[in-house]
Design an enzyme around this catalytic site. Structure first.
Site, PDB file in Angstrom:
ATOM      1  CE  LYS A   1      -1.405   3.165   2.859  1.00  0.00           C
ATOM      2  NZ  LYS A   1      -1.577   4.030   1.831  1.00  0.00           N
TER       3      LYS A   1
ATOM      4  CD  GLU B   1      14.713   2.219   8.868  1.00  0.00           C
ATOM      5  OE1 GLU B   1      14.857   3.366   9.348  1.00  0.00           O
ATOM      6  OE2 GLU B   1      15.051   1.337   9.233  1.00  0.00           O
TER       7      GLU B   1
ATOM      8  CB  CYS C   1      13.594   9.980   6.939  1.00  0.00           C
ATOM      9  SG  CYS C   1      14.499   8.936   5.709  1.00  0.00           S
TER      10      CYS C   1
ATOM     11  CD  GLU D   1      10.512  13.701  10.484  1.00  0.00           C
ATOM     12  OE1 GLU D   1       9.341  13.240  10.656  1.00  0.00           O
ATOM     13  OE2 GLU D   1      11.650  13.230   9.896  1.00  0.00           O
TER      14      GLU D   1
END
Ligand code: NAD
Length: 481
Positions: A173, A250, A284, A383
């Site tokens: 997905k 992750e 990231c 973040e």
């Protein structure tokens, strides 16, 4: 709505009742395509197809799997310009970055084609007389994959390739925001000779298709890349399911780049600007936290500002663009929110942070650089995932290392220095999964392990030969001769 881009279920391109519009962030008037929005039923059908395909696929020879992966690699590489253009059009990274990412997907498939042929086991003498011990690796089963929008072809590639190499079946997905590159990748792999049902694509909402994948009892493992908030839910669902699922996460980062007084200034500026702002800061591994020693601080800030003045933010597909737009309105809102938070916390906006107007309507944001920030501020701790970075001034190396490690995250870190002593010490003592010396925190090789520590990652590493730790399971067999 009968979207032209359908889901792949049991080897058939399958229509869905609903579709989503994939919009070009460089030009919101440009619709990249209409992509099917799968349902729970579609997901269940995909898992059933994978289950039916697994017994035969898991027993194919390494040669058969090699041929599929190699053929897929050849087509991806032959079409890298076209795939890169699609990627840049849907995600907003520059054409050079898009083509580079598409090429990487092809290289990943070539690497894992080779891994099919390198699979092996061990024979170990038993502690008991007459007994032999064999240690072998077997596929895990059906692997579910949930991927983010920022690397729309590379991340699906680095999950699908090792899964197939090790004989697993896959239901993927992709991110609902940018399904086009994953769709094109799946189309290529399917035509490379995969039996039906081995690889299934169900596009759609995370809360619908993703959640159903997490809850399906026949899915043995989940490989997830995305935010920490979603990652936590994924892990909890994998543990709650019966049987429990193997899981790999992750997630986010707040990656530090340390610049010491003895750094080469030009190198440090290039490393910082590239690591913090290229790909619109939507990596990231982006170095959004710059930790700069007092002696070089002012020169470094001045040189960064000069360098940023020359950076062109424009349409991702335009020649000469260095940084494309932010991916969508909600990410842009988040970037602007954090720019305001940093100002309110007392940070000084030394450069950028303005919305930009270009020929076409898009989400254009000038890179924002903050100075006079501390590591306690939210801008240092959370973040942002956009072209926003802040500088924390430190007195010496020891403080720089302490600040670099003072974070919930641990994906990537970097240091710019000409001192072997500090470089060596930093490599050993940085609490990150990947450490860079005089190189941007973002930008990694595809044949070596990728992943982080602390809040950034959970479970075995991705990529390179280490990928087998997730995509295979070890069997220990004893024989009395
Ligand atoms: P996200 O967490 O919002 O979404 C990731 C995926 O999870 C999407 O496919 C989404 O549809 C799906 N999802 C959402 N809710 C779900 C649910 N309840 N159940 C199952 N699936 C669900 O992340 P994003 O915004 O797409 O990506 C940005 C994030 O990804 C950033 O935090 C970034 O750092 C991270 N990221 C990490 C890496 C890495 O390797 N560490 C690489 C790229 C991106």
């Amino acid at each position: 709505m009968n979207a032209p881009f359908k889901n792949l279920i049991d080897g058939e391109w399958t229509a869905a009742a609903h579709a989503s519009r994939n919009i070009n962030p460089s030009n919101t008037g440009d619709v990249v395509g209409e992509y099917a929005q799968g349902t729970v039923e579609d997901l269940n059908n995909a898992v059933a197809a994978a289950k039916a395909a697994f017994p035969a696929w898991s027993r194919t020879t390494p040669q058969e799997r090699y041929e599929v992966l190699k053929k897929a690699s050849d087509e991806i590489l032959a079409r890298k310009d076209e795939l890169g253009r699609l990627l840049s059009r849907e995600e907003g990274k520059t054409l050079a970055e898009g083509i580079g990412e598409a090429a990487r997907a092809g290289q990943i498939f070539a690497f894992f084609a080779g891994e099919c042929l390198r699979a092996g086991g061990e024979m170990v003498p038993s502690v008991r007389p007459g007994v032999g011990v064999e240690i072998t690796r077997e596929p895990v089963g059906i692997v579910g994959m949930i991927t983010p929008w920022n690397f729309p072809i590379a991340i699906p590639a680095w999950k699908i390739a090792p899964a197939l190499a090790w004989g697993n079946c896959v239901v993927i997905k992709p991110a609902d925001l940018v399904p086009g590159s994953a769709w094109a990748l799946v189309d290529i792999i399917q035509r490379a000779g995969l039996p039906k049902g081995v690889l299934n694509l169900v596009m759609g909402r995370g809360s619908v298709v993703g959640q159903a994948l997490l809850e399906h009892k026949d899915v043995a493992a989940i490989s997830f890349t995305g935010s920490v908030a979603t990652g936590r839910k994924v892990a909890a669902a994998c543990i709650a399911s019966s049987p429990m699922k193997k899981v790999q996460l992750e997630m986010g980062g707040k990656n530090p780049l340390v610049v010491l007084d003895d750094a080469d200034l030009k190198t440090a500026v290039e490393v910082a600007v590239n690591g913090a702002f290229f790909s619109t800061g939507q990596r990231c591994t982006a170095s959004s936290r710059l930790i700069v020693q007092a002696g070089i601080h002012d020169r470094f800030v001045e040189a960064c500002i000069e360098r940023l003045k020359g950076v062109v933010v424009d349409d991702a597909l335009k020649a000469g663009t260095h940084i494309g737009p932010v991916v969508d309105q909600s990410q842009l809102d988040q970037d602007l929110k954090y720019i305001q938070i940093a100002k309110d916390e007392g940070g000084r906006l030394a450069f950028g942070g303005e919305l930009l107007k270009r020929e076409t309507p898009g989400f254009y944001l000038q890179p924002a650089l903050f100075t006079e920030t501390t590591n306690a501020m939210r801008i240092s701790r959370e973040e942002v995932f956009g072209p926003v970075a802040n500088i924390v001034r430190v007195k010496d190396y020891d403080e720089a290392l302490a600040v670099a490690n003072d974070t919930e995250f641990g994906l990537s870190s970097g240091i710019c220095t000409t001192s072997l002593k500090y470089a060596t010490h930093f490599k050993r003592n940085s609490e990150a999964g990947m450490v860079m010396v005089n190189l941007p925190t973002a930008g990694v090789d595809y044949h070596v392990p990728f992943g982080g520590r602390k809040g950034s990652s959970y479970g075995p590493r991705e990529q390179g030969a280490y990928a087998k730790e997730f995509y295979s399971t070890v069997k220990t067999a004893y024989t009395l001769a």
